[in-house]
Write a protein that holds these residues in place. Structure first.
Motif, PDB file in Angstrom:
ATOM      1  N   VAL A   1       0.835  -1.194   0.000  1.00  0.00           N
ATOM      2  CA  VAL A   1       0.000   0.000   0.000  1.00  0.00           C
ATOM      3  C   VAL A   1       0.873   1.249   0.000  1.00  0.00           C
ATOM      4  CG1 VAL A   1      -1.739   1.289   1.256  1.00  0.00           C
ATOM      5  CG2 VAL A   1      -1.906  -1.168   1.128  1.00  0.00           C
ATOM      6  N   ALA A   2       1.892   1.288   0.891  1.00  0.00           N
ATOM      7  CA  ALA A   2       2.764   2.460   0.973  1.00  0.00           C
ATOM      8  C   ALA A   2       3.411   2.734  -0.380  1.00  0.00           C
ATOM      9  CB  ALA A   2       3.833   2.238   2.043  1.00  0.00           C
ATOM     10  N   MET A   3       3.858   1.646  -1.026  1.00  0.00           N
ATOM     11  CA  MET A   3       4.541   1.761  -2.316  1.00  0.00           C
ATOM     12  C   MET A   3       3.634   2.380  -3.386  1.00  0.00           C
ATOM     13  SD  MET A   3       6.492  -1.617  -3.483  1.00  0.00           S
ATOM     14  CE  MET A   3       4.993  -2.246  -4.229  1.00  0.00           C
ATOM     15  N   THR A   4       2.443   1.783  -3.536  1.00  0.00           N
ATOM     16  CA  THR A   4       1.542   2.223  -4.595  1.00  0.00           C
ATOM     17  C   THR A   4       0.999   3.617  -4.325  1.00  0.00           C
ATOM     18  OG1 THR A   4       0.822  -0.051  -4.358  1.00  0.00           O
ATOM     19  CG2 THR A   4      -0.171   1.204  -6.104  1.00  0.00           C
ATOM     20  N   VAL A   5       0.617   3.863  -3.074  1.00  0.00           N
ATOM     21  CA  VAL A   5       0.038   5.155  -2.740  1.00  0.00           C
ATOM     22  C   VAL A   5       1.096   6.266  -2.860  1.00  0.00           C
ATOM     23  CG1 VAL A   5      -1.012   6.480  -0.877  1.00  0.00           C
ATOM     24  CG2 VAL A   5      -1.806   4.193  -1.345  1.00  0.00           C
ATOM     25  N   ALA A   6       2.365   5.937  -2.535  1.00  0.00           N
ATOM     26  CA  ALA A   6       3.435   6.925  -2.682  1.00  0.00           C
ATOM     27  C   ALA A   6       3.521   7.406  -4.128  1.00  0.00           C
ATOM     28  CB  ALA A   6       4.769   6.323  -2.248  1.00  0.00           C
ATOM     29  N   ILE A   7       3.430   6.463  -5.070  1.00  0.00           N
ATOM     30  CA  ILE A   7       3.505   6.843  -6.480  1.00  0.00           C
ATOM     31  C   ILE A   7       2.326   7.738  -6.853  1.00  0.00           C
ATOM     32  CG2 ILE A   7       3.542   5.962  -8.833  1.00  0.00           C
ATOM     33  CD1 ILE A   7       4.615   3.330  -7.645  1.00  0.00           C
TER      34      ILE A   7
END
Lengths: 250, 145
Positions: free
Chosen positions: A206-212
């Motif tokens: 989640v952190a990865m995708t939302v960061a983008i």
């Protein structure tokens, strides 16, 4: 006046629920702005970071309401994002009133605690599936289900509010590595596949995708913060695995 | 393990990650389909060509199908995007990188690290491409109304 104060608290609660569920920054801000304008505030300003947000609303009579809400802990809950989103849309469209909005938000907040064992079994099945993707045998996949179950069970019982996510991920990865080596010693399953599949449930998806997505919408502060969170967890996982493998002499 | 099994495994993996991230039960199947599409594209393209291009195409497909599902089902995009991207995560490459550094093969480690970063960057690029296109379209639509 009472109506306005109530509305400010509700917008604050909406933002908090979205943030603690891991929503993108623009979703929090857009939702707050839309709700504020619907409620008749002439000016709505929101500034959001992943760890809290500021909200200023100016009512038509000129009163200024400013509140800050600190968010210390967040979880990945995509269902909550969807539910809060739907409620806010209904409110903005005028389908539901203040009372129904409040009832709906409180209902989401008072979420029933998730069953740790159910989550762990699902995590185990996820790991088992990855074992097959990485080229393991069906028997190894069954063993990996057990590994994933142990890792997720540890994580859910460890990740109470306030504990370090970094340490949790590192310890979870260490458990996966230890069980991977054990499976190799006892039954000859390639430990690489077991460990890799076991730590997949620690991946900060989640952190990865939302960061983008934050980065794209111009939320650089949040994008960098969440990207850093994802990298930190990835490093923790690598450290946990490396520690056990180092002990095992690899 | 035969490819057929792997496809099933990719589907199950997406399903279970959707459940872990607490996606609502009505949307879990769609999230699984999104994940499987991405994995299949990456799997077949990487057999014929460049790994980075393959994962970029897969991430683009995942983001695209997530945006489409989000509009059909009236759900936020991350509901499909987050579980869908999980099967693409370059975990294997990251693991190899860590192992090389651990064993003191720094040269191989750096090479694998660069490879991992490229794969991660390609995933980010794919999501960025689709998300920014859809966001641009949304902003234009809002201006017109």
């Amino acid at each position: 006046m009472y109506q306005n104060e109530k509305m400010v608290s509700l917008i604050l609660l909406t933002g908090e629920l979205l943030l603690t569920s891991g929503a993108e920054i623009y979703r929090v801000e857009e939702t707050a702005e839309r709700m504020g304008h619907t409620a008749g505030f002439t000016d709505v300003e929101v500034y959001t970071t992943p760890t809290g947000f500021f909200l200023t609303l100016v009512s038509s009579s000129g009163h200024v309401f400013t509140r800050v809400r600190r968010v210390r802990w967040s979880d990945n809950n995509l269902a909550n994002i969807a539910r809060v989103n739907a409620l806010a849309r209904q409110f903005a469209a005028g389908d539901i009133g203040l009372a129904q909005l409040e009832a709906g938000l409180l209902e989401i907040k008072e979420e029933l605690p998730v069953n740790n064992y159910f989550q762990s079994i699902v995590g185990g099945i996820g790991s088992g599936a990855f074992a097959i993707i990485f080229g393991g045998s069906l028997v190894q996949a069954l063993y990996t289900i057990l590994v994933g179950f142990c890792v997720k069970l540890f994580l859910t019982s460890y990740n109470k509010k306030g504990t370090s996510r970094f340490i949790g991920s590192a310890l979870g990865a260490a458990i996966a590595a230890a069980l991977g080596l054990l499976g190799n010693t006892l039954w000859g399953f390639p430990h690489d596949i077991t460990i890799l599949s076991g730590v997949m449930i620690l991946v900060p998806g989640v952190a990865m995708t939302v960061a983008i997505r934050d980065m794209i919408s111009g939320e650089l502060v949040s994008g960098v913060a969440r990207g850093a969170e994802a990298i930190t967890i990835a490093v923790a996982v690598a450290a946990g695995v490396a520690f056990i493998l180092g002990l095992g002499g690899f | 393990m035969a490819t057929g099994w792997k496809i099933v495994a990719a589907f199950i993996a997406s399903l279970s990650f959707a459940t872990l991230y607490k996606v609502q039960s009505q949307q879990i199947m769609a999230a699984g389909i999104v994940g499987t599409i991405g994995w299949l594209i990456n799997y077949y393209l990487s057999q014929y060509g460049n790994d980075v291009v393959a994962i970029f195409a897969a991430a683009t497909a995942v983001a695209l199908s997530s945006e489409i599902f989000a509009r059909i089902r009236l759900q936020p995009v991350p509901v499909f995007l987050v579980p869908g991207i999980i099967p693409l995560v370059p975990g294997g490459q990251a693991y190899q990188t860590m192992l090389s550094f651990l064993q003191g093969n720094y040269l191989a480690g750096v090479e694998q690290l660069v490879n991992t970063l490229f794969l991660a960057g390609a995933i980010a690029g794919g999501i960025m491409l689709v998300s920014s296109l859809f966001r641009q379209r949304k902003i234009i639509q809002e201006k017109e109304t």
